[in-house]
Design a protein around this motif. Structure first.
Motif, PDB file in Angstrom:
ATOM      1  N   GLY A  61      -7.260  -2.600  -6.517  1.00  0.00           N
ATOM      2  CA  GLY A  61      -7.443  -2.586  -5.057  1.00  0.00           C
ATOM      3  C   GLY A  61      -8.873  -2.933  -4.739  1.00  0.00           C
ATOM      4  N   ASN A  62      -9.058  -3.611  -3.611  1.00  0.00           N
ATOM      5  CA  ASN A  62     -10.426  -4.036  -3.285  1.00  0.00           C
ATOM      6  C   ASN A  62     -10.874  -3.580  -1.892  1.00  0.00           C
ATOM      7  N   GLY A  63      -9.999  -2.892  -1.160  1.00  0.00           N
ATOM      8  CA  GLY A  63     -10.414  -2.384   0.152  1.00  0.00           C
ATOM      9  C   GLY A  63     -10.615  -3.471   1.194  1.00  0.00           C
ATOM     10  N   GLY A 102      -7.703  -5.444   2.306  1.00  0.00           N
ATOM     11  CA  GLY A 102      -6.430  -5.718   2.979  1.00  0.00           C
ATOM     12  C   GLY A 102      -6.375  -5.218   4.414  1.00  0.00           C
ATOM     13  N   LEU A 103      -6.704  -3.939   4.617  1.00  0.00           N
ATOM     14  CA  LEU A 103      -6.571  -3.378   5.966  1.00  0.00           C
ATOM     15  C   LEU A 103      -7.589  -3.981   6.921  1.00  0.00           C
ATOM     16  N   TYR A 154       0.686   3.914  -2.939  1.00  0.00           N
ATOM     17  CA  TYR A 154       0.052   5.220  -2.723  1.00  0.00           C
ATOM     18  C   TYR A 154       1.064   6.346  -2.518  1.00  0.00           C
ATOM     19  N   TYR A 209     -13.717  -0.754   1.797  1.00  0.00           N
ATOM     20  CA  TYR A 209     -13.654   0.713   1.729  1.00  0.00           C
ATOM     21  C   TYR A 209     -12.358   1.183   1.078  1.00  0.00           C
ATOM     22  N   ARG A 210     -12.479   2.093   0.125  1.00  0.00           N
ATOM     23  CA  ARG A 210     -11.307   2.718  -0.484  1.00  0.00           C
ATOM     24  C   ARG A 210     -11.542   4.225  -0.485  1.00  0.00           C
ATOM     25  N   ALA A 211     -10.530   4.986  -0.087  1.00  0.00           N
ATOM     26  CA  ALA A 211     -10.709   6.445  -0.031  1.00  0.00           C
ATOM     27  C   ALA A 211     -10.743   7.009  -1.453  1.00  0.00           C
ATOM     28  N   ASN A 245       0.843  -1.214   0.000  1.00  0.00           N
ATOM     29  CA  ASN A 245       0.000   0.000   0.000  1.00  0.00           C
ATOM     30  C   ASN A 245       0.866   1.247   0.000  1.00  0.00           C
ATOM     31  N   ALA A 275      -7.453   7.484  -3.256  1.00  0.00           N
ATOM     32  CA  ALA A 275      -6.798   6.214  -3.641  1.00  0.00           C
ATOM     33  C   ALA A 275      -7.449   5.679  -4.921  1.00  0.00           C
ATOM     34  N   ASP A 291       5.138   6.466   5.035  1.00  0.00           N
ATOM     35  CA  ASP A 291       5.344   6.855   3.630  1.00  0.00           C
ATOM     36  C   ASP A 291       5.158   8.355   3.481  1.00  0.00           C
ATOM     37  N   ILE A 320      -4.416   9.991   3.752  1.00  0.00           N
ATOM     38  CA  ILE A 320      -5.817   9.556   3.810  1.00  0.00           C
ATOM     39  C   ILE A 320      -6.653  10.781   4.201  1.00  0.00           C
TER      40      ILE A 320
HETATM   41  P1  ADP Z   1      -6.703  -1.525  -1.212  1.00  0.00           P
HETATM   42  O1  ADP Z   1      -5.360  -0.902  -1.028  1.00  0.00           O
HETATM   43  O2  ADP Z   1      -6.676  -2.785  -1.956  1.00  0.00           O
HETATM   44  O3  ADP Z   1      -7.706  -0.544  -1.756  1.00  0.00           O
HETATM   45  P2  ADP Z   1      -6.690  -1.777   1.666  1.00  0.00           P
HETATM   46  O4  ADP Z   1      -7.669  -2.384   2.577  1.00  0.00           O
HETATM   47  O5  ADP Z   1      -5.287  -2.256   1.728  1.00  0.00           O
HETATM   48  O6  ADP Z   1      -7.283  -1.920   0.218  1.00  0.00           O
HETATM   49  O7  ADP Z   1      -6.703  -0.222   1.946  1.00  0.00           O
HETATM   50  C1  ADP Z   1      -7.940   0.442   2.072  1.00  0.00           C
HETATM   51  C2  ADP Z   1      -7.802   1.894   1.697  1.00  0.00           C
HETATM   52  O8  ADP Z   1      -6.970   2.550   2.655  1.00  0.00           O
HETATM   53  C3  ADP Z   1      -7.113   2.145   0.383  1.00  0.00           C
HETATM   54  O9  ADP Z   1      -7.985   2.005  -0.716  1.00  0.00           O
HETATM   55  C4  ADP Z   1      -6.658   3.578   0.559  1.00  0.00           C
HETATM   56  O10 ADP Z   1      -7.758   4.464   0.404  1.00  0.00           O
HETATM   57  C5  ADP Z   1      -6.260   3.623   2.024  1.00  0.00           C
HETATM   58  N1  ADP Z   1      -4.823   3.389   2.241  1.00  0.00           N
HETATM   59  C6  ADP Z   1      -4.238   2.267   2.688  1.00  0.00           C
HETATM   60  N2  ADP Z   1      -2.918   2.437   2.818  1.00  0.00           N
HETATM   61  C7  ADP Z   1      -2.659   3.713   2.446  1.00  0.00           C
HETATM   62  C8  ADP Z   1      -1.475   4.512   2.370  1.00  0.00           C
HETATM   63  N3  ADP Z   1      -0.266   4.033   2.723  1.00  0.00           N
HETATM   64  N4  ADP Z   1      -1.589   5.800   1.956  1.00  0.00           N
HETATM   65  C9  ADP Z   1      -2.800   6.318   1.623  1.00  0.00           C
HETATM   66  N5  ADP Z   1      -3.958   5.612   1.668  1.00  0.00           N
HETATM   67  C10 ADP Z   1      -3.890   4.325   2.075  1.00  0.00           C
END
Ligand code: ADP
Length: 353
Positions: free
Chosen positions: A313-315, A317-318, A259, A301-303, A255, A306, A283, A288
């Motif tokens: 990306g599928n939102g 991972g986190l 990003y 959820y994806r911002a 990520n 992003a 980073d 965000i």
């Molecule tokens: P993905 O990256 O596949 O969309 P994640 O669950 O890993 O899904 O992350 C969810 C969201 O969190 C991302 O879509 C992004 O909006 C935000 N995000 C995660 N890591 C970062 C980062 N290092 N910098 C900025 N935004 C991030």
């Protein structure tokens, strides 16, 4: 002020007022009416009566206090227990307790019951959703794997450059699909508590170094400098499932690289403090948005920024990474860098005892 304090205050005011009135009656009123032995006799009668009234009122206050305080203490204890464990116990209400107290205790029991029912309903919906995702993912995995193998075979069968480009794309997309299905399967087993973690002592420094190395290629491609900076300080081994923790690290580092625009940097650091080891991935990327920070750990959820930068990306991972961290007795959190652009994710894992 407690109920007992309030009653005692009332009582002191009442005793002072009746004592004062008795004193005024004995010194200013009674001497004008009777004198001599009659005065002494009547004075004792008045003092006796006032004392008797005060003793009766004190007894009444104590009885009233007990009648209200007992169920009130029970109610407070039941509320505290409910707040901590979500379970509620019956609160005994003494016979003769005021009607309002009974109504209050009854209303609390009713509310606790409703919350209980709503929780079980939510838990049931969540279980059904998890089961559905798990079944769907299981069903999808086999045909998807077959499709992927078929396209990979096609890839080696002497195609024209145009066909090769198409088939390469199909292979890449089918790999992505297989990975998504794998993640869904992981989620459902982790969510349902069925995932069997293999806990052992894990050297986070070694893992972090390996992950930083593995993503070196992607970072070079994106012109982002990626480095692991432990400053040579040793950190104790943590109690972790190495495969799952590596999965989290991969996610955080990937990520961070994805990003972060060209020219930026990603730094992985470790710090041992108390009985935890803290791994930070910092980073200098897109960050965000403040109004979306509360949703980042939600499923899918994806911002907005992003999505605009990276359409892959599928939102998930986190969401899954935090669940794994919590299952380890640790946590995963993030904060905007105070001194410049970008984000720092912090994973904390308890040390191995
Ligand atoms: P993905 O990256 O596949 O969309 P994640 O669950 O890993 O899904 O992350 C969810 C969201 O969190 C991302 O879509 C992004 O909006 C935000 N995000 C995660 N890591 C970062 C980062 N290092 N910098 C900025 N935004 C991030």
């Amino acid at each position: 002020m407690s109920l007992w304090g309030l009653l005692a205050l009332f009582y002191i005011i009442l005793a002072a007022a009746s004592g004062g009135s008795a004193w005024f009656f004995l010194t200013h009123v009674l001497p004008g009416v009777v004198t001599g032995p009659d005065y002494i006799y009547l004075s004792w009668v008045v003092i006796g009566l006032v004392s008797l009234v005060l003793v009766c009122v004190a007894a009444l206050f104590i009885a009233l206090g007990r009648l209200i305080a007992r169920p009130l203490h029970g109610l407070v204890a039941a509320m505290q227990a409910f707040a901590v464990s979500g379970t509620h116990t019956a609160i005994p209400v003494p016979h003769g307790a005021p009607h309002e107290m009974r109504a209050l205790v009854g209303a609390f029991a009713d509310m606790a019951q409703r919350i209980d029912t709503a929780h079980s309903h939510d838990a049931e919906i969540s279980r059904v959703k998890s089961d559905f995702i798990s079944t769907a993912a299981h069903q999808l995995r086999t045909p998807l794997t077959a499709i992927r193998w078929a396209i990979e075979a096609l890839q080696k069968s002497g195609l024209t450059p145009d066909q090769t480009a198409l088939v390469d794309n199909a292979v890449a997309k089918s790999k992505e699909l297989v990975a998504i299905v794998g993640t869904l399967l992981d989620i459902s087993s982790i969510e349902s508590g069925k995932y069997q973690y293999k806990f052992a002592g894990v050297d986070l420094a070694k893992l972090a170094e390996g992950v930083a190395r593995d993503f070196g290629h992607l970072a070079n491609e994106k012109q982002v400098s990626l480095f692991f900076a432990n400053d040579g300080k040793p950190v104790p081994p943590v109690r972790a499932d190495e495969e799952r923790i590596t999965w989290i690290l991969n996610n955080l580092v990937e990520n961070a690289v994805r990003y972060t625009p060209a020219g930026g940097s990603v730094r992985v650091t470790l710090e041992a403090s108390g009985d935890r080891v803290y791994l930070r991935v910092r980073d200098t990327g897109i960050g965000i948005p403040a109004n979306e920070r509360g949703n980042i750990f939600e499923r899918f959820y994806r911002a907005g920024n992003a999505i605009a930068k990276e359409n892959e990306g599928n939102g998930l991972g986190l969401y899954i990474a935090r669940q794994i961290a919590v299952d380890h007795g640790g946590d995963l959190s993030f904060a905007a860098n105070p001194e410049g652009p970008g984000t720092t994710f912090t994973l904390s894992i308890p040390v191995m005892h």
